[in-house]
Enzyme design. Structure first.
Site, PDB file in Angstrom:
ATOM      1  N   CYS A 110       0.821  -1.213   0.000  1.00 39.29           N
ATOM      2  CA  CYS A 110       0.000   0.000   0.000  1.00 39.29           C
ATOM      3  C   CYS A 110       0.854   1.261   0.000  1.00 39.29           C
ATOM      4  O   CYS A 110       0.442   2.293  -0.536  1.00 39.29           O
ATOM      5  CB  CYS A 110      -0.977   0.001   1.168  1.00 39.29           C
ATOM      6  SG  CYS A 110      -0.223  -0.222   2.790  1.00 39.29           S
ATOM      7  N   HIS A 183      -1.789   1.121   7.160  1.00 45.45           N
ATOM      8  CA  HIS A 183      -2.210   1.271   5.770  1.00 45.45           C
ATOM      9  C   HIS A 183      -1.876   2.684   5.295  1.00 45.45           C
ATOM     10  O   HIS A 183      -1.906   3.639   6.078  1.00 45.45           O
ATOM     11  CB  HIS A 183      -3.714   1.017   5.646  1.00 45.45           C
ATOM     12  CG  HIS A 183      -4.200   0.966   4.238  1.00 45.45           C
ATOM     13  ND1 HIS A 183      -3.738   0.050   3.314  1.00 45.45           N
ATOM     14  CD2 HIS A 183      -5.114   1.731   3.575  1.00 45.45           C
ATOM     15  CE1 HIS A 183      -4.349   0.234   2.161  1.00 45.45           C
ATOM     16  NE2 HIS A 183      -5.180   1.255   2.289  1.00 45.45           N
TER      17      HIS A 183
END
Length: 250
Positions: A110, A183
């Site tokens: 990510c 994330h």
């Protein structure tokens, strides 16, 4: 009738993903990575606080923002699902897209997707060296739809090697594939509509915030409020970090 799922969710269920080493949220590492990709004239810097007095120390303009936050458990995915429930799965492609978006199909990558989103939308193509790994990838990827674009990124051995080298320089112990707690997402402005988008590879597509920014600087006005509200409304408002893509200092 079941809601259509993102490519991220579909590949997760099918067990079809390849995995990379995760990146640390580190501006020096990010800067070295984009230089290897072929980007000149930009760097990443930590944004330590959103207090107006401290923002004065951040080089301007800020062309893209990368937000890192904790995502252990299902709470954050449920929040994303709620915000996306009325959205269709994105099918955009080509030079007429309002923003360039990459659907995440690579496990633990990510950070890479957030960086690519920032570069693809936050800077002009003239700042990407002709024939460089990122230039060659964009030429292949822009005409493609999301699934084919995702496969093109998976197939880029140059980008994989650059990402791996950057990930191996991190100071932290490399976690197992299922033990990544953070994330990354990107906020960038559409160069075509001036709308600020949330660009998250695990979503159904780019999320138009509705915020219009006439400025190139994402740390001003409603753009800044968008980041503040995201952090304020996110579950367990701890463990956030924010990095800006700014003009290189030298």
């Amino acid at each position: 009738m079941a809601e259509p799922e993102s490519l991220y969710q579909r590949t997760k269920k099918a067990g079809e993903r390849i995995a990379y080493l995760p990146l640390e949220s580190n501006p020096e590492t990010f800067t070295e990575l984009i230089q290897q990709l072929g980007v000149d004239g930009f760097e990443f810097q930590d944004i330590m606080s959103l207090d107006p007095e401290l923002l004065d120390f951040v080089p301007r303009p800020v062309h893209a923002l990368i937000l890192t936050f904790p995502c252990r458990g299902d709470t954050w995915q449920e929040s994303l699902d709620e915000r996306e429930k009325h959205l269709s799965v994105y099918e955009g492609k080509g030079e007429d897209e309002p923003v360039v978006w990459f659907s995440q199909t690579i496990q633990n990558a990510c950070g890479l997707y957030a960086i690519l989103h920032g570069l693809a939308n936050g800077i002009g193509r003239s700042h990407i060296r002709n024939g460089s790994p990122f230039d060659e990838f964009l030429k292949k990827a822009i005409p493609l739809g999301p699934e084919e674009r995702a496969l093109a990124l998976e197939a880029s051995e140059d980008i994989k090697a650059i990402h791996t080298a950057a990930a191996q320089k991190g100071a932290s112990t490399i976690p197992d594939a299922d033990d990544v707690d953070y994330h990354f997402i990107c906020f960038a402005k559409s160069p075509k509509t001036n709308h600020v988008y949330e660009l998250n590879g695990t979503a159904k597509g780019p999320i138009d915030s509705g915020t219009v920014s006439e400025s190139d600087d994402l740390l001003t006005g409603e753009s800044l409020e968008l980041v503040r509200n995201y952090m304020k409304n996110a579950p367990d408002n701890v463990g956030f970090s924010l990095i800006g893509l700014v003009p290189a200092s030298a």
